[in-house]
Design an enzyme around this catalytic site. Structure first.
Site, PDB file in Angstrom:
ATOM      1  N   SER A  42       0.831  -1.209   0.000  1.00  0.00           N
ATOM      2  CA  SER A  42       0.000   0.000   0.000  1.00  0.00           C
ATOM      3  C   SER A  42       0.867   1.261   0.000  1.00  0.00           C
ATOM      4  CB  SER A  42      -0.954   0.011   1.204  1.00  0.00           C
ATOM      5  OG  SER A  42      -0.227  -0.007   2.412  1.00  0.00           O
ATOM      6  N   HIS A  43       2.158   1.122   0.347  1.00  0.00           N
ATOM      7  CA  HIS A  43       3.050   2.299   0.329  1.00  0.00           C
ATOM      8  C   HIS A  43       4.224   2.111  -0.622  1.00  0.00           C
ATOM      9  CE1 HIS A  43       0.558   3.204   3.715  1.00  0.00           C
ATOM     10  NE2 HIS A  43       0.936   4.450   3.581  1.00  0.00           N
ATOM     11  N   SER A 117       4.496   8.194   2.798  1.00  0.00           N
ATOM     12  CA  SER A 117       5.184   6.898   2.801  1.00  0.00           C
ATOM     13  C   SER A 117       5.004   6.174   4.136  1.00  0.00           C
ATOM     14  CB  SER A 117       6.664   7.095   2.477  1.00  0.00           C
ATOM     15  OG  SER A 117       7.174   8.172   3.192  1.00  0.00           O
ATOM     16  N   ALA A 118       5.607   5.004   4.240  1.00  0.00           N
ATOM     17  CA  ALA A 118       5.523   4.219   5.467  1.00  0.00           C
ATOM     18  C   ALA A 118       6.516   4.784   6.482  1.00  0.00           C
ATOM     19  CB  ALA A 118       5.843   2.763   5.168  1.00  0.00           C
ATOM     20  N   LEU A 119       6.056   4.985   7.713  1.00  0.00           N
ATOM     21  CA  LEU A 119       6.914   5.624   8.724  1.00  0.00           C
ATOM     22  C   LEU A 119       8.132   4.791   9.087  1.00  0.00           C
ATOM     23  CD1 LEU A 119       4.560   7.285  11.373  1.00  0.00           C
ATOM     24  CD2 LEU A 119       6.002   8.379   9.659  1.00  0.00           C
ATOM     25  N   GLU A 183      -4.826   0.558   2.082  1.00  0.00           N
ATOM     26  CA  GLU A 183      -5.323  -0.824   2.087  1.00  0.00           C
ATOM     27  C   GLU A 183      -6.778  -0.865   1.607  1.00  0.00           C
ATOM     28  OE1 GLU A 183      -3.893  -3.686   2.554  1.00  0.00           O
ATOM     29  OE2 GLU A 183      -1.928  -2.882   3.101  1.00  0.00           O
ATOM     30  N   LYS A 225      -9.427   4.069  22.721  1.00  0.00           N
ATOM     31  CA  LYS A 225      -7.977   4.128  22.953  1.00  0.00           C
ATOM     32  C   LYS A 225      -7.257   4.566  21.679  1.00  0.00           C
ATOM     33  CE  LYS A 225      -8.300   0.638  26.538  1.00  0.00           C
ATOM     34  NZ  LYS A 225      -7.808  -0.614  27.111  1.00  0.00           N
TER      35      LYS A 225
END
Ligand code: NDP
Length: 337
Positions: A42-43, A117-119, A183, A225
């Site tokens: 997904s990234h 992007s993905a961290l 996703e 949470k």
């Protein structure tokens, strides 16, 4: 099959052919290739569609030259010059690592840039330098607060990394929504229905239809949470560093499908310095903890899957669906297909 280098080159050419300066395109293409190699599709390459959308709409400065400024001994700020975040991130890395090693803790704020992007990819070089690190960024505004009916927050990922003795690092990285928006988009493209509890439609009713959820809102993970953590990310990556909240960023979005305007906050800590003067082997203590965890059958550590996927991609190459490659080739103005 493509090698990691071929995926990087493929992405770089498409970005450059669309007019993005090399110093902006390079870090994005690298991040995409590494992400694709880790099986975080997904990234990975799929994000080219959004990046090119933002380049073509003129929303992003294709020639952006990020500037790094040390505001205090333990606080560094990079102004992304209205460009994409990966170039801003690469400019601030060395200063962040040095500041954390010197002060024990240091923060890097990436501002005035577009993050997509993905961290975990942003954390990896910091953790490889022997530091523990947090990262926070807002995502596209599509998440309703717990108990709410409409979108208020971004998908707001949180990542944490811990350096390990002779092993790949411990890293977790997830959206505070039940799943990342990318996703949902991929599930929609694949004609799949969402599991119950992922989204609500535009009138606030539960839905399993990905398109209806994309038009309505996603839900936070873990009820109230996750909702509170998403709010924390809004504050840390927004007002704390002078950047928009995801809702403010959405108001500035032109619908080109690209990333939202929004900053990232990285906080790096030196376990070596925190432990200085103590008779404590912090690395061994952490390893004992991980070993204890692994004695329980059925558990895996966050990042186990990613490290294994990366290893496989290095050995066997990356399988990218032909349909996606064909679609992406059409993004290049040089494509003559
Ligand atoms: P997931 O829900 O898939 O969770 C991913 C994390 O949980 C990973 O660290 C993963 O490790 C770990 N994990 C998954 N399953 C298990 C398990 N059974 N046991 C232990 N750990 C597990 O991710 P999301 O869909 O929430 O997010 C995906 C990506 O999207 C992230 O990289 C995030 O940074 C990115 N994102 C980026 C945004 C942006 O605007 N820039 C916005 C929102 C999300 P492993 O990697 O090994 O599977």
């Amino acid at each position: 099959m493509m090698t990691i280098a071929e995926v990087e080159d493929f992405a770089f050419r498409i970005l450059r052919d669309n007019g993005l300066a090399d110093h902006q395109a390079g870090p994005i293409a690298r991040a995409m290739a590494v992400t694709e190699a880790a099986g975080s599709h997904s990234h990975g390459l799929y994000r080219l569609i959004g990046y090119v959308g933002s380049i073509r709409s003129g929303r992003v400065n294709v020639l952006a030259r990020p500037r790094c400024e040390r505001i205090a001994s333990s606080f560094i700020r990079v102004d992304g010059d209205n460009g994409f975040a990966p170039a801003a991130h690469s400019i601030g890395l060395t200063a962040l690592i040095e500041a954390a090693e010197t002060n024990g803790i240091a923060a890097l704020a990436l501002t005035n840039c577009y993050h997509f992007s993905a961290l975990w990819h942003d954390l990896d070089p910091i953790v490889a330098a022997g530091l523990a690190c947090w990262a926070f960024t807002i995502g596209q505004c599509i998440v309703a607060p717990h108990g709410g009916t409409h979108r208020l927050m971004g998908t707001n990922p949180i990542a944490f990394g811990w350096p390990r003795k002779g092993q790949r690092p411990f890293v977790f990285d997830f959206a505070t929504s039940v799943v990342a928006r990318g996703e949902i988009e991929l599930m929609s493209r694949a004609g799949k229905m969402l599991p119950q509890g992922w989204g609500i439609d535009a009138s606030g009713e539960p839905t399993r239809d990905p398109q209806a959820a994309l038009a309505g809102a996603l839900l936070p993970f873990g009820g109230y949470k996750g909702s509170a953590l998403a709010m924390m990310v809004e504050l840390l990556a927004g007002p704390l560093i002078g950047e928009p909240t995801s809702r403010q960023a959405a108001a500035l979005d032109n619908g080109d499908g690209g990333p939202p305007l929004g900053g990232e906050l990285l906080i790096a800590m030196s376990p070596a310095l925190f432990n200085s003067g103590l008779a404590n082997d912090w690395q061994q203590q952490a390893e004992n903890f991980f070993a204890d965890a692994r004695t329980q059958p059925g558990i895996r550590l966050p990042s186990d899957r990613r490290h294994a996927a990366r290893q496989r991609s290095e050995e066997e190459g990356i399988s990218v669906p032909n349909a996606l490659l064909d679609e992406l080739r059409k993004l290049s103005p040089r494509d003559d297909s």
